[in-house]
Scaffold this active site. Structure first.
Site, PDB file in Angstrom:
ATOM      1  N   MET A   1       4.039  46.026  55.184  1.00  0.00           N
ATOM      2  CA  MET A   1       4.408  45.471  53.877  1.00  0.00           C
ATOM      3  C   MET A   1       5.654  44.592  54.012  1.00  0.00           C
ATOM      4  O   MET A   1       6.331  44.300  53.021  1.00  0.00           O
ATOM      5  CB  MET A   1       4.657  46.603  52.875  1.00  0.00           C
ATOM      6  CG  MET A   1       3.403  47.431  52.628  1.00  0.00           C
ATOM      7  SD  MET A   1       3.347  48.202  51.010  1.00  0.00           S
ATOM      8  CE  MET A   1       4.774  49.265  51.087  1.00  0.00           C
TER       9      MET A   1
ATOM     10  N   ALA B   1       9.537  43.226  55.180  1.00  0.00           N
ATOM     11  CA  ALA B   1      10.908  43.756  55.290  1.00  0.00           C
ATOM     12  C   ALA B   1      11.015  44.479  56.632  1.00  0.00           C
ATOM     13  O   ALA B   1      11.375  45.648  56.717  1.00  0.00           O
ATOM     14  CB  ALA B   1      11.247  44.675  54.125  1.00  0.00           C
TER      15      ALA B   1
ATOM     16  N   HIS C   1      11.589  45.982  60.317  1.00  0.00           N
ATOM     17  CA  HIS C   1      12.700  46.589  61.059  1.00  0.00           C
ATOM     18  C   HIS C   1      12.169  47.007  62.436  1.00  0.00           C
ATOM     19  O   HIS C   1      10.993  46.772  62.753  1.00  0.00           O
ATOM     20  CB  HIS C   1      13.292  47.763  60.284  1.00  0.00           C
ATOM     21  CG  HIS C   1      12.273  48.757  59.807  1.00  0.00           C
ATOM     22  ND1 HIS C   1      11.487  49.494  60.669  1.00  0.00           N
ATOM     23  CD2 HIS C   1      11.876  49.122  58.555  1.00  0.00           C
ATOM     24  CE1 HIS C   1      10.683  50.280  59.990  1.00  0.00           C
ATOM     25  NE2 HIS C   1      10.884  50.064  58.689  1.00  0.00           N
TER      26      HIS C   1
ATOM     27  N   GLY D   1      11.199  49.726  63.570  1.00  0.00           N
ATOM     28  CA  GLY D   1      10.002  50.581  63.528  1.00  0.00           C
ATOM     29  C   GLY D   1       8.747  49.727  63.559  1.00  0.00           C
ATOM     30  O   GLY D   1       7.838  49.946  64.365  1.00  0.00           O
ATOM     31  N   HIS D   2       8.721  48.708  62.686  1.00  0.00           N
ATOM     32  CA  HIS D   2       7.580  47.784  62.682  1.00  0.00           C
ATOM     33  C   HIS D   2       7.475  47.079  64.036  1.00  0.00           C
ATOM     34  O   HIS D   2       6.375  46.909  64.573  1.00  0.00           O
ATOM     35  CB  HIS D   2       7.762  46.706  61.607  1.00  0.00           C
ATOM     36  CG  HIS D   2       7.825  47.221  60.202  1.00  0.00           C
ATOM     37  ND1 HIS D   2       8.970  47.149  59.434  1.00  0.00           N
ATOM     38  CD2 HIS D   2       6.891  47.818  59.414  1.00  0.00           C
ATOM     39  CE1 HIS D   2       8.726  47.658  58.235  1.00  0.00           C
ATOM     40  NE2 HIS D   2       7.486  48.073  58.190  1.00  0.00           N
TER      41      HIS D   2
ATOM     42  N   GLY E   1       2.275  53.679  62.379  1.00  0.00           N
ATOM     43  CA  GLY E   1       3.428  54.494  62.777  1.00  0.00           C
ATOM     44  C   GLY E   1       3.235  55.956  62.387  1.00  0.00           C
ATOM     45  O   GLY E   1       2.744  56.256  61.300  1.00  0.00           O
TER      46      GLY E   1
ATOM     47  N   ASP F   1       4.450  57.570  58.932  1.00  0.00           N
ATOM     48  CA  ASP F   1       3.587  57.852  57.780  1.00  0.00           C
ATOM     49  C   ASP F   1       2.421  58.714  58.256  1.00  0.00           C
ATOM     50  O   ASP F   1       1.282  58.251  58.381  1.00  0.00           O
ATOM     51  CB  ASP F   1       3.089  56.543  57.168  1.00  0.00           C
ATOM     52  CG  ASP F   1       4.237  55.715  56.622  1.00  0.00           C
ATOM     53  OD1 ASP F   1       4.539  55.823  55.437  1.00  0.00           O
ATOM     54  OD2 ASP F   1       4.855  54.966  57.418  1.00  0.00           O
TER      55      ASP F   1
ATOM     56  N   LEU G   1      13.790  54.948  60.477  1.00  0.00           N
ATOM     57  CA  LEU G   1      13.862  53.599  59.907  1.00  0.00           C
ATOM     58  C   LEU G   1      12.811  53.446  58.821  1.00  0.00           C
ATOM     59  O   LEU G   1      11.691  53.940  58.953  1.00  0.00           O
ATOM     60  CB  LEU G   1      13.620  52.539  60.982  1.00  0.00           C
ATOM     61  CG  LEU G   1      14.628  52.432  62.121  1.00  0.00           C
ATOM     62  CD1 LEU G   1      14.398  51.137  62.889  1.00  0.00           C
ATOM     63  CD2 LEU G   1      16.040  52.486  61.628  1.00  0.00           C
TER      64      LEU G   1
ATOM     65  N   SER H   1      11.850  50.514  55.367  1.00  0.00           N
ATOM     66  CA  SER H   1      12.267  49.359  54.566  1.00  0.00           C
ATOM     67  C   SER H   1      13.063  49.835  53.349  1.00  0.00           C
ATOM     68  O   SER H   1      13.923  49.123  52.846  1.00  0.00           O
ATOM     69  CB  SER H   1      11.045  48.565  54.107  1.00  0.00           C
ATOM     70  OG  SER H   1      10.268  48.188  55.219  1.00  0.00           O
TER      71      SER H   1
HETATM   72  P1  AMP Z   1       5.196  49.703  55.898  1.00  0.00           P
HETATM   73  O1  AMP Z   1       5.661  48.297  56.014  1.00  0.00           O
HETATM   74  O2  AMP Z   1       6.239  50.646  55.406  1.00  0.00           O
HETATM   75  O3  AMP Z   1       3.875  49.837  55.193  1.00  0.00           O
HETATM   76  O4  AMP Z   1       4.915  50.180  57.385  1.00  0.00           O
HETATM   77  C1  AMP Z   1       4.034  49.474  58.217  1.00  0.00           C
HETATM   78  C2  AMP Z   1       3.775  50.295  59.458  1.00  0.00           C
HETATM   79  O5  AMP Z   1       4.995  50.521  60.140  1.00  0.00           O
HETATM   80  C3  AMP Z   1       3.178  51.686  59.130  1.00  0.00           C
HETATM   81  O6  AMP Z   1       2.165  51.982  60.055  1.00  0.00           O
HETATM   82  C4  AMP Z   1       4.373  52.580  59.306  1.00  0.00           C
HETATM   83  O7  AMP Z   1       4.024  53.894  59.669  1.00  0.00           O
HETATM   84  C5  AMP Z   1       5.126  51.886  60.426  1.00  0.00           C
HETATM   85  N1  AMP Z   1       6.530  52.305  60.411  1.00  0.00           N
HETATM   86  C6  AMP Z   1       7.392  52.245  59.380  1.00  0.00           C
HETATM   87  N2  AMP Z   1       8.588  52.790  59.714  1.00  0.00           N
HETATM   88  C7  AMP Z   1       8.458  53.201  60.986  1.00  0.00           C
HETATM   89  C8  AMP Z   1       9.329  53.863  61.907  1.00  0.00           C
HETATM   90  N3  AMP Z   1      10.580  54.212  61.576  1.00  0.00           N
HETATM   91  N4  AMP Z   1       8.864  54.136  63.132  1.00  0.00           N
HETATM   92  C9  AMP Z   1       7.589  53.815  63.487  1.00  0.00           C
HETATM   93  N5  AMP Z   1       6.725  53.197  62.678  1.00  0.00           N
HETATM   94  C10 AMP Z   1       7.142  52.899  61.441  1.00  0.00           C
END
Ligand code: AMP
Length: 281
Positions: free
Chosen positions: A30, A32, A34, A36-37, A147, A150, A184, A186
Site C-alpha cells: 500500500m 509509504a 520502508h 520491511g517492504h 511479510g 501480517d 516496521l 507505515s
Molecule cells: P502494506 O503496505 O502494509 O500492505 O504491506 C505490504 C507488505 O509488506 C505486506 O506483505 C506486509 O506484510 C509487508 N510488511 C510490512 N511491514 C513489514 C515488516 N516490518 N517486515 C516485513 N514485511 C513487512
C-alpha cells in the site's frame, strides 16, 4: 523502471514477459515504503527474473471509521526507493481501475477472515483477499511476496490460493524491526515521540511469551495471560487481542505442541499496531 497506472497496460506488460519465459515476481503493497517492504523487494529480486511492485491503498480493507483517507501516500518517494532496488515495474492503479463501477464480487476466506484482526476489523480480510485476487488476475505473477508481519493475511492468502487453484507461489519474508524491536509499519509514522516509546510494549509482550516458551511453558492460556501482563505497565496502550493460534487455520490453541503463532494487536493512541512471533517446539 516503468510505472503503470492501468490494468490493461499492466496485463499486457506481464503477458509480454510471460512470452519471454521470464519468471515474474509481485510484491503487493500500500506504499509509504520502508525497509520491511524493501526486504520483500530484495527477496523478489533474488527469486524472480522481473519484479513488479504494486502500490495501491485498497479502500475495501479499511473500515468506515479507519484511516483510509489519511493513510500515508508518497508515490514519488516510493518510486525513487524502488528504482534504487532495480525494480522493473511499479503498478499504481486508481481505485476506479481496480474496482469497476458497480463491482459486487468478493473473495471471502470463510472462518479465517473472522479471526485475529478479522474479529476487530470486520470485512478487512474480505477486502484483502479480493484485492490480492485482483492483483493476481491482472499481473499473473509466478510468485508473490508477503511479510510475516501480517501473519493472518499470510494465512488468508495462502488458503485463498489453495482453495481457488491459483497458479501463484506464495513466499513469506521475516519481520523487519527497528533496532529496539518495534516492527516496521507505515503506520509508525502516526506515532508521537511518546507513543513511539509506548509502542514497544507489543514487542515486549511477545518477548515475554518467547521467554516463557523457552522455559517450557506449553499452556496457551497461561502463556497468553503472562504475555498480556506487559500491557499492565502501559495503561495508555489499549490491547485489542493477544491470541495464540495455529498459523495456518488461525484456530485458537490450547497447548503449544505444534508450530504456534502468538499474535498481538493494540491501539497506541489512535494508531492500531500489530506484531507476532512464531513459537516452534
Ligand atoms: P502494506 O503496505 O502494509 O500492505 O504491506 C505490504 C507488505 O509488506 C505486506 O506483505 C506486509 O506484510 C509487508 N510488511 C510490512 N511491514 C513489514 C515488516 N516490518 N517486515 C516485513 N514485511 C513487512
Amino acid at each position: 523502471m516503468k510505472t503503470i497506472n492501468t490494468t490493461r497496460e499492466m496485463r499486457s506488460a506481464a503477458r509480454d514477459l510471460r512470452s519471454q519465459r521470464a519468471r515474474l515476481g509481485l510484491v503487493p503493497t500500500m506504499g509509504a515504503l520502508h525497509e520491511g517492504h524493501l526486504s520483500l523487494v530484495r527477496a523478489a529480486k533474488a527469486k524472480s527474473d522481473v519484479v513488479a511492485v504494486s502500490i495501491f491503498v485498497n479502500p475495501t480493507q479499511f473500515g468506515p471509521s479507519e484511516d483510509f483517507a489519511r493513510y500515508p501516500r508518497n508515490l514519488e518517494k516510493d518510486c525513487e526507493l524502488l528504482e534504487r532496488e532495480g525494480v522493473e515495474f511499479v503498478f499504481a492503479p486508481t481505485v476506479e481501475e481496480v474496482y469497476p463501477r458497480g463491482a459486487v464480487t468478493w473473495v471471502t476466506v470463510e472462518g479465517l477472515s473472522d479471526r485475529l484482526c478479522g474479529k476487530s476489523r470486520p470485512g478487512h480480510f474480505r477486502g484483502v483477499a479480493t484485492v490480492v485476487a485482483k492483483l493476481f488476475n491482472i499481473v499473473e505473477p509466478d510468485v508473490a511476496f508477503f511479510g510475516q508481519k501480517d501473519a493472518a493475511q499470510v494465512a488468508v492468502i495462502k488458503r485463498m490460493v489453495r482453495d481457488l487453484n491459483m497458479a501463484v507461489q506464495i513466499e513469506v519474508c521475516p519481520i523487519v524491526r527497528e533496532p529496539d524491536g518495534l516492527a516496521l509499519s507505515s503506520r509508525n509514522a502516526y506515532l508521537s515521540p511518546d507513543e513511539r516509546k509506548m509502542a514497544l510494549v507489543l514487542h515486549a509482550s511477545l518477548q515475554r511469551a518467547q521467554k516463557l516458551f523457552n522455559e517450557g511453558e506449553r499452556n496457551a492460556a497461561k502463556l497468553a495471560a503472562e504475555a498480556k501482563k506487559a500491557f499492565v505497565w502501559q495503561p495508555a496502550v489499549k490491547l485489542d487481542y493477544l491470541d495464540i493460534v495455529d498459523p495456518d487455520g488461525l484456530e485458537p490453541l490450547e497447548t503449544l505442541d505444534q508450530k504456534s503463532l502468538v499474535a498481538v494487536a493494540a491501539f497506541v493512541g489512535n494508531t492500531r499496531l500489530i506484531d507476532n512471533i512464531l513459537l516452534e517446539p
